[in-house]
Design a protein around this motif. Structure first.
Motif, short mmCIF file in Angstrom:
data_model
loop_
_atom_site.label_atom_id
_atom_site.label_comp_id
_atom_site.label_asym_id
_atom_site.label_seq_id
_atom_site.Cartn_x
_atom_site.Cartn_y
_atom_site.Cartn_z
N TRP A 244 0.79 -1.24 0.00
CA TRP A 244 0.00 0.00 0.00
C TRP A 244 0.82 1.29 0.00
O TRP A 244 0.28 2.38 -0.18
CB TRP A 244 -0.94 0.02 1.23
N LEU B 212 -9.70 5.79 2.66
CA LEU B 212 -10.78 5.40 1.75
C LEU B 212 -10.82 6.34 0.55
O LEU B 212 -10.99 5.91 -0.59
CB LEU B 212 -12.13 5.42 2.47
N ARG C 30 -14.07 3.94 10.16
CA ARG C 30 -14.63 4.33 8.86
C ARG C 30 -15.28 5.71 8.93
O ARG C 30 -15.34 6.42 7.95
CB ARG C 30 -15.71 3.34 8.44
N SER D 190 -10.26 0.32 -1.83
CA SER D 190 -10.53 0.42 -0.39
C SER D 190 -10.93 -0.91 0.23
O SER D 190 -10.52 -1.23 1.35
CB SER D 190 -11.70 1.38 -0.12
N GLU E 3 -9.44 -2.61 3.53
CA GLU E 3 -10.31 -2.85 4.70
C GLU E 3 -10.28 -4.31 5.14
O GLU E 3 -10.31 -4.60 6.32
CB GLU E 3 -11.75 -2.43 4.39
N LEU F 66 -7.78 5.59 -1.78
CA LEU F 66 -7.74 4.28 -2.45
C LEU F 66 -8.88 4.06 -3.42
O LEU F 66 -8.77 3.22 -4.32
CB LEU F 66 -7.73 3.15 -1.41
#
Ligand SMILES: C[S@@+](CC[C@H](N)C(=O)[O-])C[C@H]1O[C@@H](n2cnc3c(N)ncnc32)[C@H](O)[C@@H]1O
Length: 275
Positions: free
Chosen positions: A171, A232, A224, A239, A243, A235
Motif C-alpha cells: 500500500w 478510503l 470508517r 478500499s 479494509e 484508495l
C-alpha cells in the motif's frame, strides 16, 4: 478545504452517537460562562452537539464552522430560522440563535464579542493547531472561555495498525503521506503550558473511555467514520481490499467478547478562562 468535502459522511459519523457525544458533554460541562454573546464551535460536524450550546445559552449567537460541505449541509437543518433582514446566511453571527457556515479553522479568529470557543475532536485534523490556538488565546478578551478536546489515541493499536498497513509494500505507493503520524496532537502537559502562557486559568485532563461496541467489526466501523476516511478517499476502488486486511488485524487487537468489543479511547481535554 476541497479535500475535506469528500472525506466526511455525516450519517456514518453519527453512528455510535453516545460514545461520540459524551466527550463533548464532558468538555462543555466545565465551561463556566454564564451569558456569553458569541459562541463558536470549530469543526462542528453535523451540528447536533453545537445545538446543545444554543440550548444552554439561548441568548447567544452560536456559530458552527466546518470545512466539509456535507457536514455543513446536514448541520444547516438545525439552524434557527431568521426572518427578514437579519438573515443567518447573510451574517451568520449577527443574531441570537444557531447558525452554521463553511470555513477553515486555520482562517478563523475570535471577534471582540467571542465569549466561548469550543472545538471537539477537530483540531487533530488541523496542521499547526498549537500555534493557531496560541494566536486565539492572545486575541481573546478577558473573561472569554476556551474548551478543546482532541483524541489522544494515535498510539493505540487501531491507529498504529492502520499506519503500519499503509506503510507496507502493498500500500505504500498509494498511501504515502496520506495518514497523520503519532504527533498529530500534543501531550496534556504541552496544552496546559500553552493555555497558561496564553493567560488562561486552565484545567487540562485526560480520560480513557472503555467503549463497549456492539456488532461485527465495530472498530472498523468506528474508524470508517473518522480516521480511515483519508485512506478510503485515496484508495477509491481498492478500499475494500485494504479494509479486509485491516479488519483482520483489528479483530486480533480487539477481540470480541461475550458482551461486545472493548475499544479503549483516550481523549485529551482543556478548558480555560482568559484572565
Ligand atoms: C471528528 S469530526 C467532529 C465533529 C464534531 N465536533 C463532533 O464532536 O461531533 C471532525 C470535524 O472537523 C472538521 N474539520 C476538519 N478539518 C477542518 C478544518 N481545517 N476546518 C474546519 N473543519 C474541519 C471535519 O469536516 C469534521 O466535521
Amino acid at each position: 478545504m476541497g479535500e475535506q468535502e469528500f472525506l466526511w459522511e455525516p450519517a456514518k459519523y453519527v453512528e455510535f452517537g453516545d460514545h461520540r457525544n459524551r466527550p463533548f458533554l464532558d468538555l462543555t460541562s466545565r465551561i463556566g460562562a454564564a451569558a456569553p454573546r458569541a459562541v463558536v464551535d470549530l469543526g462542528c460536524g453535523p451540528g447536533n452537539l453545537t445545538a446543545t450550546l444554543s440550548a444552554r445559552w439561548p441568548g447567544a449567537s452560536v456559530l458552527g464552522i466546518d470545512s466539509s460541505a456535507a457536514m455543513v449541509a446536514e448541520a444547516q437543518k438545525l439552524a434557527t430560522p431568521h426572518d427578514g433582514v437579519a438573515s443567518a446566511a447573510a451574517s451568520p453571527h449577527s443574531a441570537p440563535g444557531l447558525a452554521f457556515a463553511r470555513g477553515d479553522i486555520a482562517d478563523w479568529h475570535p471577534g471582540p464579542d467571542t465569549d466561548v470557543v469550543v472545538s471537539n475532536a477537530a483540531l487533530q485534523w488541523v496542521p499547526g493547531h498549537l500555534e493557531l490556538m496560541s494566536g486565539w488565546l492572545a486575541e481573546l478578551r478577558p473573561g472569554a472561555w476556551l474548551g478543546v478536546q482532541v483524541p489522544g489515541n494515535f498510539g493505540a493499536p487501531s491507529h498504529m495498525l492502520m499506519r503500519e498497513l499503509a506503510a507496507s509494500q502493498r500500500w505504500r505507493r498509494q498511501l504515502d503521506g496520506v495518514l497523520r503520524h503519532d504527533d498529530a496532537v500534543a501531550e496534556p502537559g504541552d496544552y496546559l503550558e500553552l493555555l497558561l502562557r496564553g493567560g488562561l486559568r486552565a484545567d487540562v485532563w485526560e480520560t480513557t473511555y472503555n467503549q463497549l461496541l456492539p456488532g461485527e467489526n465495530p472498530v472498523l466501523e468506528w474508524v470508517r467514520g473518522t480516521g480511515l476516511r483519508p485512506v478510503l478517499a485515496a484508495l477509491g476502488s481498492d478500499s475494500a481490499e485494504f479494509e479486509r486486511e485491516y479488519s483482520a488485524l483489528l479483530a486480533q487487537a480487539y477481540p470480541r467478547g461475550e458482551h461486545g468489543t472493548i475499544f479503549p479511547f483516550r481523549r485529551i481535554f482543556m478548558v480555560g478562562e482568559k484572565q
